[in-house]
Motif scaffolding. Sequence first.
Motif, PDB file in Angstrom:
ATOM      1  N   SER A 180       1.547   4.995   4.446  1.00 39.91           N
ATOM      2  CA  SER A 180       1.352   6.211   5.231  1.00 39.91           C
ATOM      3  C   SER A 180       1.801   7.448   4.469  1.00 39.91           C
ATOM      4  O   SER A 180       2.626   7.380   3.547  1.00 39.91           O
ATOM      5  N   VAL A 234       0.874  -1.174   0.000  1.00 42.98           N
ATOM      6  CA  VAL A 234       0.000   0.000   0.000  1.00 42.98           C
ATOM      7  C   VAL A 234       0.908   1.220   0.000  1.00 42.98           C
ATOM      8  O   VAL A 234       1.819   1.318   0.830  1.00 42.98           O
ATOM      9  N   THR A 287      -6.990  -4.554   3.736  1.00 35.60           N
ATOM     10  CA  THR A 287      -7.129  -5.967   4.079  1.00 35.60           C
ATOM     11  C   THR A 287      -7.967  -6.660   3.016  1.00 35.60           C
ATOM     12  O   THR A 287      -9.082  -6.222   2.717  1.00 35.60           O
ATOM     13  N   THR A 344      -2.867  -8.358   4.534  1.00 35.16           N
ATOM     14  CA  THR A 344      -2.936  -6.976   5.016  1.00 35.16           C
ATOM     15  C   THR A 344      -1.605  -6.265   4.789  1.00 35.16           C
ATOM     16  O   THR A 344      -0.535  -6.862   4.946  1.00 35.16           O
ATOM     17  N   GLN A 390       0.075  -1.892   4.902  1.00 38.24           N
ATOM     18  CA  GLN A 390      -0.163  -0.499   5.284  1.00 38.24           C
ATOM     19  C   GLN A 390       0.708   0.443   4.468  1.00 38.24           C
ATOM     20  O   GLN A 390       1.789   0.078   4.001  1.00 38.24           O
ATOM     21  N   THR A 397      -2.159   6.966   8.311  1.00 35.42           N
ATOM     22  CA  THR A 397      -1.891   5.602   7.862  1.00 35.42           C
ATOM     23  C   THR A 397      -3.160   4.949   7.337  1.00 35.42           C
ATOM     24  O   THR A 397      -4.241   5.109   7.913  1.00 35.42           O
ATOM     25  N   PHE A 398      -2.993   4.182   6.258  1.00 38.19           N
ATOM     26  CA  PHE A 398      -4.103   3.457   5.657  1.00 38.19           C
ATOM     27  C   PHE A 398      -3.757   1.969   5.635  1.00 38.19           C
ATOM     28  O   PHE A 398      -2.658   1.582   5.230  1.00 38.19           O
ATOM     29  N   THR A 399      -4.709   1.148   6.063  1.00 42.40           N
ATOM     30  CA  THR A 399      -4.535  -0.300   6.137  1.00 42.40           C
ATOM     31  C   THR A 399      -5.499  -0.968   5.175  1.00 42.40           C
ATOM     32  O   THR A 399      -6.711  -0.742   5.249  1.00 42.40           O
ATOM     33  N   VAL A 428     -10.481  -0.761   3.090  1.00 37.65           N
ATOM     34  CA  VAL A 428      -9.577   0.246   3.644  1.00 37.65           C
ATOM     35  C   VAL A 428     -10.394   1.143   4.576  1.00 37.65           C
ATOM     36  O   VAL A 428     -11.230   1.934   4.110  1.00 37.65           O
TER      37      VAL A 428
END
Length: 560
Positions: free
Chosen positions: A428, A307, A410, A424, A426, A406-408, A342
């Motif tokens: 940022s 990501v 999955t 998953t 992440q 921050t973006f996660t 997200v």
Amino acid sequence: MTGSSTLARARRAALATLAVATSLGTLLPGGVASAAPSPADLVVGLATDPTEVGPAGDIVRLDVSVRNAGGAEAADTTVKITLPDNATMGYGELATGWTCDADALKCKYGDLAANVAAPTLYLYVTLPAGEHDQKATITATAGTQSHESSTANNTGTTAVRYVVQPDLNFEFRPELTEISYLGGMGARAFIQAVSTNVGTVAAPDVTFRFTPPAGARMDPAEAELYGWKCDASSPTWVCTGPGGVEVGQSEYLNLSVYFPAGTVGDTLTMAGSVSTTATERSLTNNGGETAFRYVVPRPADIVVAWVSVVPNYQVKANEQFDVYVEMDNIGGSPAENVKVRVPLAPTVQMASLDPEFPGWTCAVVDETADRAVECAREGAYDISQPYNRLRLRMTAGPGTPDGPLTFTATASTTSTEETTENNTAQGSTVYVAEGIMTGHAWIDTDRDGQRDADEPGAYGKIGRIEFVLEGTRPSWDVPTASLNENGIYSTRLKPGRYVANVYLQDGVPYSFTTPDVGDDATDSDIVGSTGGYYNRGWSAVVEVKDAEQTFVDIGLVPTV
């Protein structure tokens, strides 16, 4: 006389018998005689490696074997080599007991015992150029100082043939031989066809032909990357190459073959061959086969590879940025109902729901505390696809916490996965929360506390404007601002409550006008001052908010 003659004849007969016995061997105990040993008997063997050379000639290894098959020692054993015209002989490290004279084409071993073979003699012969089918004959003749029972086997002969023809050898090199019984990308095989020219001249116009199993198809794009043109419209696929194959070189053709679905345990066979427009030395090595077996594939395995947020160094309120999510199915089976989610902070909004990748749709879901953008793939996510790279366009509104944003992402699927530990990832960026502190500084010539359109700016009258957080004391690193020629200042500040300190130039004949008179947009906001030569004024506490402007205006009046 008669008796004497008879006795003499008997004596002569006995002596003759004794002489014969002596010539045949020594009398053994008991009166039995042993046979005399047979003479020496040298036997020569001769071979070359290789047995064929090209038109330019070459160096061949000459293997000379010498054996004494007789019953007596062969003294001073030698070997004489006979070569074709313009050929030369050389040698490396000789086997024990041998010495050679390359110019004289002669090698010497010494005494060779009965029924013993000398160590093999390895020589090197350089053959000159020749024509197709010409033969270069080489002989090796052994000799000895000893008597031999026969010399018929003292000479060995071998011939090296000149070949002026290409010879293409074909080989299949599949990357794997087990394919998914489900078909699809799991039943795709990467196959390399290799043609090596083991002949003596270049092979022009090389062509591959393949006979695939029923239902198989080929992606010609893989071959076209390297100059091949493939026609897969008929049951026999034909691929023509970019040129020929030089001697000792290989030509490679990479195929992507998609096999149909099948039954676990069944096998499929694919045949292939190579040809050239020139006559070849041999056609026995021009073809081959490779087999593939249907197996139960590994489960799916959806991975969020990474990501990334662009820009990744900072974003500010209401500025658009992109969150890229890259995924792949690295398992062995297709994945059904694949989604990626997200979560979104309350202040983050979607600027677009188009992920800019075919086969995907996105929507904002759960408009509550679990608010998120969720993207779903249409149809099964097969293996060995290009990375699916989704672009999620967003903005962050005022009030977003200052610092890392921050973006996660999955991923999920309803299919069984090999592992979910890689679902998953992440990425940022940094959110920079800031407001703007700005204002006018002017000369209030009519002393009414209001900034009139015809009143001049205070450029040159103010030395420093600083902004001190409420509850703190001024320091050397507090934020500051300066006036431009129009008497306007502006600076960016972190959200918070500030006091503006305004320092007049030392000794200027001005003081601060009356504050808070009339329209707030054109009044003065300096509520107090020290007066005197080093005059400093200050504002009331004002609040700076993220993405907003805060105004502190400064009015000055002449002191004389």
